[in-house]
Design a protein around this motif. Structure first.
Motif, mmCIF file in Angstrom:
data_model
loop_
_atom_site.group_PDB
_atom_site.id
_atom_site.type_symbol
_atom_site.label_atom_id
_atom_site.label_comp_id
_atom_site.label_asym_id
_atom_site.label_seq_id
_atom_site.Cartn_x
_atom_site.Cartn_y
_atom_site.Cartn_z
ATOM 1 N N PHE A 78 -7.537 3.615 -4.835
ATOM 2 C CA PHE A 78 -7.594 4.892 -4.209
ATOM 3 C C PHE A 78 -6.929 4.706 -2.665
ATOM 4 C CE2 PHE A 78 -12.132 5.982 -6.252
ATOM 5 C CZ PHE A 78 -11.818 6.471 -6.369
ATOM 6 N N ILE A 79 -5.029 5.766 -3.245
ATOM 7 C CA ILE A 79 -4.409 5.741 -1.893
ATOM 8 C C ILE A 79 -4.215 6.758 -1.254
ATOM 9 C CG2 ILE A 79 -1.918 4.708 -1.269
ATOM 10 C CD1 ILE A 79 -2.392 3.194 -3.466
ATOM 11 N N ASN A 80 -4.255 7.155 -0.298
ATOM 12 C CA ASN A 80 -3.877 8.159 0.568
ATOM 13 C C ASN A 80 -2.665 8.336 0.161
ATOM 14 O OD1 ASN A 80 -4.110 10.671 2.336
ATOM 15 N ND2 ASN A 80 -4.173 9.363 4.120
ATOM 16 N N GLU A 81 -2.406 9.569 -0.056
ATOM 17 C CA GLU A 81 -0.789 9.944 0.171
ATOM 18 C C GLU A 81 0.026 9.998 1.656
ATOM 19 O OE1 GLU A 81 1.008 14.041 -0.210
ATOM 20 O OE2 GLU A 81 -0.647 14.649 0.878
ATOM 21 N N GLY A 82 -0.222 9.635 2.786
ATOM 22 C CA GLY A 82 -0.129 9.817 4.401
ATOM 23 C C GLY A 82 -0.278 8.322 4.928
ATOM 24 N N ILE A 83 -0.131 7.112 4.173
ATOM 25 C CA ILE A 83 -0.943 6.411 4.852
ATOM 26 C C ILE A 83 0.212 5.779 5.785
ATOM 27 C CG2 ILE A 83 -2.976 5.249 3.413
ATOM 28 C CD1 ILE A 83 -0.722 3.869 1.625
ATOM 29 N N SER A 84 -0.020 4.682 6.685
ATOM 30 C CA SER A 84 0.984 4.544 7.029
ATOM 31 C C SER A 84 1.289 3.295 7.264
ATOM 32 C CB SER A 84 0.321 4.290 8.975
ATOM 33 O OG SER A 84 -1.004 3.007 9.079
ATOM 34 N N GLY A 85 2.589 2.715 7.679
ATOM 35 C CA GLY A 85 2.998 0.931 6.879
ATOM 36 C C GLY A 85 4.119 1.036 5.974
ATOM 37 N N MET A 86 3.892 1.424 5.100
ATOM 38 C CA MET A 86 4.119 1.840 3.811
ATOM 39 C C MET A 86 4.035 3.316 3.167
ATOM 40 S SD MET A 86 2.798 -1.244 1.602
ATOM 41 C CE MET A 86 3.816 -2.141 1.890
ATOM 42 N N PRO A 87 4.859 3.413 2.434
ATOM 43 C CA PRO A 87 4.205 4.818 1.047
ATOM 44 C C PRO A 87 3.825 4.074 0.352
ATOM 45 C CG PRO A 87 7.095 4.583 1.745
ATOM 46 C CD PRO A 87 6.409 3.008 2.092
ATOM 47 N N PRO A 88 2.359 5.493 -0.654
ATOM 48 C CA PRO A 88 1.897 4.417 -1.234
ATOM 49 C C PRO A 88 2.288 4.418 -1.695
ATOM 50 C CG PRO A 88 1.664 7.258 -0.718
ATOM 51 C CD PRO A 88 2.731 6.846 0.372
ATOM 52 N N TRP A 89 3.689 4.620 -2.949
ATOM 53 C CA TRP A 89 4.280 4.854 -4.179
ATOM 54 C C TRP A 89 4.888 3.170 -4.472
ATOM 55 C CZ3 TRP A 89 3.637 9.537 -4.233
ATOM 56 C CH2 TRP A 89 4.098 10.230 -4.073
ATOM 57 N N LYS A 90 4.535 2.289 -2.556
ATOM 58 C CA LYS A 90 5.243 0.874 -2.766
ATOM 59 C C LYS A 90 3.699 0.184 -2.936
ATOM 60 C CE LYS A 90 7.968 -2.554 -1.456
ATOM 61 N NZ LYS A 90 8.565 -3.139 -2.831
ATOM 62 N N VAL A 91 2.785 0.889 -2.336
ATOM 63 C CA VAL A 91 1.875 0.388 -1.979
ATOM 64 C C VAL A 91 1.472 -0.263 -3.797
ATOM 65 C CG1 VAL A 91 -1.279 0.264 -1.920
ATOM 66 C CG2 VAL A 91 0.995 0.379 -0.330
ATOM 67 N N LEU A 92 1.537 0.849 -4.475
ATOM 68 C CA LEU A 92 1.930 1.192 -6.402
ATOM 69 C C LEU A 92 1.865 -0.103 -6.618
ATOM 70 C CD1 LEU A 92 0.203 2.355 -9.208
ATOM 71 C CD2 LEU A 92 2.041 3.702 -8.170
ATOM 72 N N GLU A 93 3.732 -0.040 -6.548
ATOM 73 C CA GLU A 93 4.492 -0.740 -7.664
ATOM 74 C C GLU A 93 3.759 -2.402 -7.156
ATOM 75 O OE1 GLU A 93 8.829 -1.780 -5.497
ATOM 76 O OE2 GLU A 93 8.357 -0.409 -6.284
ATOM 77 N N GLU A 94 3.631 -3.145 -5.405
ATOM 78 C CA GLU A 94 3.159 -3.983 -5.236
ATOM 79 C C GLU A 94 1.771 -4.043 -6.385
ATOM 80 O OE1 GLU A 94 5.018 -6.789 -4.005
ATOM 81 O OE2 GLU A 94 6.880 -5.349 -3.895
#
Length: 158
Positions: A78-94
């Motif tokens: 589960f990824i919050n859209e407003g996470i700090s550090g990097m956008p959730p889309w980048k986390v998803l991609e990784e």
């Protein structure tokens, strides 16, 4: 719908009576990662998922979430859209680079509509909006348990 301020943990760490009353027997205990930097929402989501019989780890930002993901096995992230550090889309991609079969759910705030030039929310396997109900979160996880991992099967009406 749950109001977040009513369901925080007590000072002694005990869950609220509402969460203690939830059934804890599931067909399968899933391993879940919650990447969220808003303490109350993260804690409520963790409480709901734990009371559903699942193992939950949390990360305060995208980088920490990726580090946890790379060193553990998770059934759902589960990824919050407003996470700090990097956008959730980048986390998803990784995450998808590590496992294309990973099930990743975006947690949206109630006043926001995210935008992303490379596909936006369509890339996520599921979406859940805050404020969310206990039943909605548990139904989403139940659908994942039942193997309904295609996006159209994960949709749970509000």
């Amino acid at each position: 719908m749950l109001e977040l301020h009513k369901h925080k943990r007590s000072h002694n760490g005990a869950r609220s009576p509402l969460l203690r009353a939830l059934p804890t027997q599931r067909k399968k205990s899933l391993s879940l990662l919650v990447i969220h930097d808003e303490g109350r929402v993260e804690q409520l989501l963790e409480d709901i998922l734990t009371s559903g019989g699942h193992k939950v780890k949390t990360a305060p930002n995208g980088s920490a979430g990726l580090a946890l993901y790379n060193n553990n096995t998770f059934d759902v992230v589960f990824i919050n859209e407003g996470i700090s550090g990097m956008p959730p889309w980048k986390v998803l991609e990784e995450i998808k680079k590590v496992s294309k079969q990973a099930c990743v759910v975006l947690v949206l705030g109630w006043k926001t509509s995210p935008g992303n030039p490379s596909g936006g929310i369509r890339q996520f396997d599921g979406i859940i909006k805050t404020p969310f109900s206990l039943n909605r979160v548990l139904k989403l996880v139940e659908n994942i348990e039942l193997g309904k991992t295609r996006r159209e099967n994960l949709h749970v009406p509000q």
